[in-house]
Design a protein around this motif. Structure first.
Motif, PDB file in Angstrom:
ATOM      1  N   GLN A  46       0.737  -1.099  -0.139  1.00 21.52           N
ATOM      2  CA  GLN A  46       0.081  -0.082   0.098  1.00 21.52           C
ATOM      3  C   GLN A  46       0.932   1.343   0.093  1.00 21.52           C
ATOM      4  O   GLN A  46       1.934   1.185   0.464  1.00 21.52           O
ATOM      5  N   VAL A  47       0.582   2.095  -0.633  1.00 22.26           N
ATOM      6  CA  VAL A  47       0.955   3.654  -0.606  1.00 22.26           C
ATOM      7  C   VAL A  47      -0.138   4.592  -0.317  1.00 22.26           C
ATOM      8  O   VAL A  47      -1.128   4.536  -0.889  1.00 22.26           O
ATOM      9  N   LEU A  48       0.178   5.624   0.411  1.00 22.71           N
ATOM     10  CA  LEU A  48      -0.685   6.666   0.861  1.00 22.71           C
ATOM     11  C   LEU A  48      -0.215   8.021   0.036  1.00 22.71           C
ATOM     12  O   LEU A  48       0.904   8.358  -0.016  1.00 22.71           O
ATOM     13  N   ILE A  49      -1.207   8.615  -0.541  1.00 22.06           N
ATOM     14  CA  ILE A  49      -0.915   9.928  -1.074  1.00 22.06           C
ATOM     15  C   ILE A  49      -1.511  11.166  -0.122  1.00 22.06           C
ATOM     16  O   ILE A  49      -2.833  11.215  -0.093  1.00 22.06           O
ATOM     17  N   ASP A  50      -0.763  11.927   0.456  1.00 20.19           N
ATOM     18  CA  ASP A  50      -1.104  12.787   1.420  1.00 20.19           C
ATOM     19  C   ASP A  50      -1.662  12.467   2.944  1.00 20.19           C
ATOM     20  O   ASP A  50      -2.851  12.051   2.884  1.00 20.19           O
ATOM     21  N   ALA A  51      -0.809  12.395   3.843  1.00 20.07           N
ATOM     22  CA  ALA A  51      -1.392  12.171   5.059  1.00 20.07           C
ATOM     23  C   ALA A  51      -1.715  13.419   5.641  1.00 20.07           C
ATOM     24  O   ALA A  51      -1.066  14.208   6.435  1.00 20.07           O
ATOM     25  N   ALA A  52      -2.578  13.969   5.249  1.00 17.15           N
ATOM     26  CA  ALA A  52      -3.321  15.401   5.436  1.00 17.15           C
ATOM     27  C   ALA A  52      -3.646  15.648   6.984  1.00 17.15           C
ATOM     28  O   ALA A  52      -3.077  16.644   7.382  1.00 17.15           O
ATOM     29  N   ASN A  53      -4.231  14.874   7.224  1.00 18.11           N
ATOM     30  CA  ASN A  53      -4.652  15.074   8.847  1.00 18.11           C
ATOM     31  C   ASN A  53      -5.544  13.729   9.447  1.00 18.11           C
ATOM     32  O   ASN A  53      -5.701  12.957   8.806  1.00 18.11           O
ATOM     33  N   ASP A  54      -5.979  14.045  10.555  1.00 11.59           N
ATOM     34  CA  ASP A  54      -6.543  12.955  11.182  1.00 11.59           C
ATOM     35  C   ASP A  54      -5.977  11.507  11.220  1.00 11.59           C
ATOM     36  O   ASP A  54      -6.434  10.658  10.437  1.00 11.59           O
ATOM     37  N   ALA A  55      -4.957  11.295  11.818  1.00 16.78           N
ATOM     38  CA  ALA A  55      -3.978  10.201  11.776  1.00 16.78           C
ATOM     39  C   ALA A  55      -4.691   9.016  12.195  1.00 16.78           C
ATOM     40  O   ALA A  55      -4.783   7.859  11.318  1.00 16.78           O
ATOM     41  N   GLU A  56      -5.793   9.228  12.945  1.00 17.36           N
ATOM     42  CA  GLU A  56      -6.644   7.968  13.426  1.00 17.36           C
ATOM     43  C   GLU A  56      -7.282   7.391  12.144  1.00 17.36           C
ATOM     44  O   GLU A  56      -7.364   6.046  11.927  1.00 17.36           O
ATOM     45  N   THR A  57      -8.106   8.307  11.382  1.00 17.53           N
ATOM     46  CA  THR A  57      -9.002   7.917  10.363  1.00 17.53           C
ATOM     47  C   THR A  57      -7.863   7.351   9.266  1.00 17.53           C
ATOM     48  O   THR A  57      -8.148   6.199   8.572  1.00 17.53           O
ATOM     49  N   LEU A  58      -6.946   7.947   8.826  1.00 17.93           N
ATOM     50  CA  LEU A  58      -6.049   7.432   7.818  1.00 17.93           C
ATOM     51  C   LEU A  58      -5.269   6.278   8.233  1.00 17.93           C
ATOM     52  O   LEU A  58      -5.434   5.073   7.603  1.00 17.93           O
ATOM     53  N   LEU A  59      -4.977   5.703   9.410  1.00 18.57           N
ATOM     54  CA  LEU A  59      -4.617   4.421   9.949  1.00 18.57           C
ATOM     55  C   LEU A  59      -5.586   3.346   9.858  1.00 18.57           C
ATOM     56  O   LEU A  59      -5.336   2.228   9.581  1.00 18.57           O
ATOM     57  N   GLU A  60      -6.847   3.703  10.070  1.00 19.85           N
ATOM     58  CA  GLU A  60      -7.989   2.757  10.047  1.00 19.85           C
ATOM     59  C   GLU A  60      -7.974   2.588   8.538  1.00 19.85           C
ATOM     60  O   GLU A  60      -8.415   1.389   8.278  1.00 19.85           O
ATOM     61  N   THR A  61      -8.009   3.590   7.824  1.00 16.55           N
ATOM     62  CA  THR A  61      -8.101   3.048   6.238  1.00 16.55           C
ATOM     63  C   THR A  61      -7.007   2.345   5.865  1.00 16.55           C
ATOM     64  O   THR A  61      -7.339   1.371   4.957  1.00 16.55           O
TER      65      THR A  61
END
Length: 217
Positions: A46-61
């Motif tokens: 997996q690759v993430l484009i833009d860890a913009a905000n809300d790390a909890e939501t991003l890590l859940e995704t």
């Protein structure tokens, strides 16, 4: 649910399944930024484009599959507020355009230049340097061998115009790069995914290029 590209902060992500990649789009606050998780169907990398905000939501995704890389499209703070936490939690490598990398709050492991490639398992994203919104803004192109191209534009291109600029010279640079590096090279069916708001296609926006250039924004 069929993919529409419309997401809202606090709402569910949108998932688009391609032959080789799965694209998950999620909105995070407080500025309603889009973040994109790309997963290779063959390797699960997996690759993430833009860890913009809300790390909890991003890590859940991101989920339990881990994260190989985070690519930051440009230096503006609303696009990397969760970067340090996401990198610390996942051990992902941090990538950014060479001319913006010093401004993203986390040391970059890899500096990206025009034409470079970012792997997502067996697939590749091609880096396109677009100068004007910031000096080091980049877009990322996935040229799907089984379908249309997919383009992640950060804040360089939106439905209805190019990204914000702060001088006539910056605008001229950005509109030239967007026209010549994107619209002149890619087909109308190219689907693009911006840093905020809904998606569009180059074909939808192409008739407005002259209007954008004339109005100066």
């Amino acid at each position: 649910m069929s993919y529409t590209g419309h997401v809202t902060v606090g709402g569910p992500p949108q998932v688009r399944e391609l032959a080789d990649l799965i694209i998950t789009k999620v909105a995070v606050g407080p500025m309603s930024n889009n973040a994109y998780v790309l997963r290779c169907r063959h390797t699960d990398e997996q690759v993430l484009i833009d860890a913009a905000n809300d790390a909890e939501t991003l890590l859940e995704t991101i989920g339990e599959g881990g994260l190989a890389r985070v690519v930051t499209t440009h230096r503006h703070g609303d696009h990397w507020q969760a970067l340090a936490e996401v990198v610390a939690d996942t051990g992902a490598r941090c990538l950014a355009g060479r001319h913006d990398a010093d401004e993203i709050g986390v040391p970059a492991d890899d500096l990206l230049d025009d034409g470079d490639e970012v792997p997502v398992g067996r697939s590749r994203l091609r880096v396109i340097h677009l100068v004007g919104h910031t000096p080091g803004s980049i877009a990322l192109l996935y040229d799907d061998p089984d379908g249309m191209p997919h383009l992640f534009t950060g804040d360089a291109l939106f439905p209805g115009g190019v990204g914000k600029t702060w001088s006539a010279d910056d605008f001229a640079s950005l509109i030239d790069d967007v026209e010549h590096k994107l619209f002149d090279r890619l087909p109308d069916e190219t689907w693009f995914y911006p840093g905020h708001g809904d998606d569009s296609t180059l074909g939808t926006e192409r008739p407005s290029l002259a209007e954008w250039r004339a109005r100066g924004w």
